[in-house]
Design a protein around this motif. Structure first.
Motif, short mmCIF file in Angstrom:
data_model
loop_
_atom_site.label_atom_id
_atom_site.label_comp_id
_atom_site.label_asym_id
_atom_site.label_seq_id
_atom_site.Cartn_x
_atom_site.Cartn_y
_atom_site.Cartn_z
N ASN A 98 -4.72 11.20 12.33
CA ASN A 98 -6.21 11.60 12.73
C ASN A 98 -6.54 11.69 13.98
O ASN A 98 -6.65 10.50 14.24
CB ASN A 98 -7.11 10.73 11.65
N LEU A 99 -6.79 12.60 14.59
CA LEU A 99 -7.07 12.53 16.01
C LEU A 99 -8.53 12.63 16.15
O LEU A 99 -9.23 13.72 15.97
CB LEU A 99 -6.38 13.58 16.71
N THR A 100 -9.05 11.33 16.62
CA THR A 100 -10.58 11.44 16.52
C THR A 100 -11.25 11.62 18.02
O THR A 100 -10.56 11.82 19.03
CB THR A 100 -11.03 9.96 16.00
N LEU A 101 -12.57 11.43 18.13
CA LEU A 101 -13.31 11.47 19.55
C LEU A 101 -12.70 12.94 19.92
O LEU A 101 -12.60 12.98 21.10
CB LEU A 101 -12.78 10.38 20.52
N LEU A 102 -13.09 14.06 19.20
CA LEU A 102 -12.56 15.35 19.38
C LEU A 102 -13.90 16.24 19.95
O LEU A 102 -14.80 16.19 18.91
CB LEU A 102 -11.76 16.00 18.39
N ALA A 145 0.72 -1.07 -0.03
CA ALA A 145 -0.02 0.00 -0.12
C ALA A 145 0.77 1.21 -0.02
O ALA A 145 2.28 1.36 0.37
CB ALA A 145 -0.76 -0.13 1.17
N ASP A 146 0.09 2.33 -0.27
CA ASP A 146 1.01 3.66 -0.33
C ASP A 146 0.74 4.26 1.03
O ASP A 146 -0.15 4.80 1.45
CB ASP A 146 0.38 4.68 -1.32
N THR A 147 1.93 4.14 1.90
CA THR A 147 1.85 4.52 3.36
C THR A 147 1.53 6.24 3.37
O THR A 147 1.29 6.63 4.40
CB THR A 147 2.91 4.15 4.12
N SER A 148 1.89 6.78 2.24
CA SER A 148 1.92 8.15 2.31
C SER A 148 0.52 8.75 2.26
O SER A 148 -0.07 10.03 2.49
CB SER A 148 2.54 8.73 1.04
N ARG A 149 -0.53 7.65 1.89
CA ARG A 149 -1.91 8.05 1.97
C ARG A 149 -2.57 7.13 2.92
O ARG A 149 -3.81 7.01 2.99
CB ARG A 149 -2.41 7.46 0.76
N VAL A 150 -2.00 6.90 4.25
CA VAL A 150 -2.54 6.32 5.37
C VAL A 150 -2.62 7.45 6.51
O VAL A 150 -1.36 7.81 6.73
CB VAL A 150 -1.70 5.03 5.66
N LEU A 151 -3.63 7.33 7.16
CA LEU A 151 -3.60 8.17 8.30
C LEU A 151 -3.79 7.56 9.33
O LEU A 151 -4.76 6.44 9.43
CB LEU A 151 -4.77 9.26 8.41
N ILE A 152 -3.21 7.51 10.90
CA ILE A 152 -3.41 6.82 11.68
C ILE A 152 -4.24 7.41 12.62
O ILE A 152 -3.98 8.61 13.12
CB ILE A 152 -2.14 6.37 12.65
N LYS A 153 -5.52 6.67 13.23
CA LYS A 153 -6.39 7.60 14.09
C LYS A 153 -6.17 7.10 15.38
O LYS A 153 -6.18 5.84 15.50
CB LYS A 153 -7.94 6.85 13.74
N ILE A 154 -6.24 8.18 16.13
CA ILE A 154 -5.97 8.03 17.64
C ILE A 154 -7.04 8.78 18.39
O ILE A 154 -7.30 10.09 17.63
CB ILE A 154 -4.59 8.58 17.83
N ALA A 155 -7.39 8.33 19.64
CA ALA A 155 -8.52 9.06 20.40
C ALA A 155 -7.55 10.32 20.77
O ALA A 155 -6.57 10.32 21.37
CB ALA A 155 -8.85 8.32 21.58
N SER A 156 -8.47 11.38 21.07
CA SER A 156 -7.76 13.03 21.34
C SER A 156 -7.66 13.01 22.97
O SER A 156 -8.28 13.94 23.52
CB SER A 156 -8.51 13.90 20.63
N THR A 157 -6.96 11.90 23.73
CA THR A 157 -6.43 12.18 25.00
C THR A 157 -5.16 12.92 25.04
O THR A 157 -4.58 13.09 23.99
CB THR A 157 -6.41 10.73 25.51
N TRP A 158 -4.88 13.33 26.21
CA TRP A 158 -3.49 14.03 26.28
C TRP A 158 -2.53 13.05 25.75
O TRP A 158 -1.54 13.46 24.86
CB TRP A 158 -3.10 14.45 27.66
#
Length: 317
Positions: free
Chosen positions: A153-157, A123-136
């Motif tokens: 990509n910071l989610t649950l914001l 896969a093209d890793t330059s087109r992958v976003l890692i989603k992480i919860a917006s905790t500190w």
């Protein structure tokens, strides 16, 4: 043009689904997944071959069932992401296990593991976003990953404090939630109906967008978690909006003129720029019952669906 076509002319449209057929139909630029969507996708017939490959991969990686299940889940998640990447020109967002949301080092390790799996899949890793919860802890993990070239990509914001911390950390993209904010206000105030312009979720995302544009932050704002198309209409002009197939279909069926509401070159904000440290961030969260409760609830629900996915896999391992 229908309203979906009009929206695409002013906002990047992202498909909030793991269903490749739906993505092909609505032709979004990007797509995003989460454990809930992966769980649904894992039961779809078109992913049966991928599931078989994932099971074989897990058996090769370990003799322990718990480890096999973990590897199968990661392989399946990345495999679905890669397939989606093949039908969208932009990014695919893939989520880190929500149970790691309060562990910076574990989040970093999992993100790197997922990127390595994407690399191994071609896969093209330059087109992958890692989603992480917006905790500190999640925001600090993203800050390190971004410096390593892994976009996040910071989610649950749910509030401006989270958005400020993400922008200061140099996060590539945030996913402020709209519908879940509305849900909280309906439940806490007893108000059954909000006018589109008074929707608390719409107001929150608009405030974040305007603050970013006022102060020149490059972090992309992607409104998420919509309950109705009026919320989407009120955020027309936002950098990105991630929308479910059901609401994409509603937009496609409407031919009414769509008015742009948000403008990057004319932000409606006069808020002073603020950098938050851990103490001020946690205090700001403490002062927002809505954000605190919805963040915790979102993490719990994603963790529950991750557990369901693992249980589904364990039966077949």
């Amino acid at each position: 043009m229908n309203q979906l076509e009009q929206l695409k002319s002013m906002t990047k449209v992202v498909a909030d689904t793991g269903d490749v057929d739906a993505i092909k139909r609505y032709q979004p630029v990007d797509a995003t997944t989460n454990p809930s969507l992966i769980l649904k996708a894992a039961t779809l017939p078109q992913y049966s071959t991928l599931l078989d490959k994932a099971l074989e991969y897990g058996r090769q990686k370990s003799d322990l069932q718990s480890e096999q299940v973990r590897h199968v889940c990661d392989y399946l998640t990345v495999g679905i992401g890669k397939e989606i990447q093949g039908v969208v020109p932009g990014f695919i967002s893939t989520e880190v296990d929500a149970r790691l949301s309060f562990d910076t080092e574990a989040t970093i390790a999992k993100a790197r593991e997922l990127i390595k799996l994407y690399e191994a899949s071609g896969a093209d890793t330059s087109r992958v976003l890692i989603k992480i919860a917006s905790t500190w802890e999640g925001i600090k993990a993203a800050e390190i990953l971004e410096k390593d070239g892994i976009r996040c990509n910071l989610t649950l914001l749910f509030n401006l404090a989270q958005a400020k911390a993400c922008a200061e950390a140099g996060v590539y993209l945030i996913s402020p939630f709209v519908g879940r904010i509305l849900d909280w206000y309906k439940n806490s105030t007893g108000t059954e109906h909000y006018a589109p312009t008074e929707d608390p979720g719409v107001i929150s995302v608009s405030e974040i967008y305007n603050y970013y544009k006022q102060h020149g932050y490059k972090t992309v704002v992607m409104g998420a978690s919509f309950r109705n198309i009026d919320e989407i209409r009120q955020l027309a002009g936002c950098d990105c909006l991630t929308i479910s197939p059901t609401l994409l279909d509603e937009l496609e069926q409407s031919s009414e003129p769509l008015e742009q509401k948000l403008f990057s070159d004319n932000p409606a904000s006069t808020l002073n720029k603020e950098s938050l440290n851990e103490t001020s961030f946690r205090w700001a969260m403490n002062e927002s019952p809505m954000a605190t409760e919805k963040l915790a609830e979102g993490i719990r629900n994603f963790a529950i669906d991750q557990g369901k996915l693992e249980a589904l896999i364990a039966e077949q391992v």
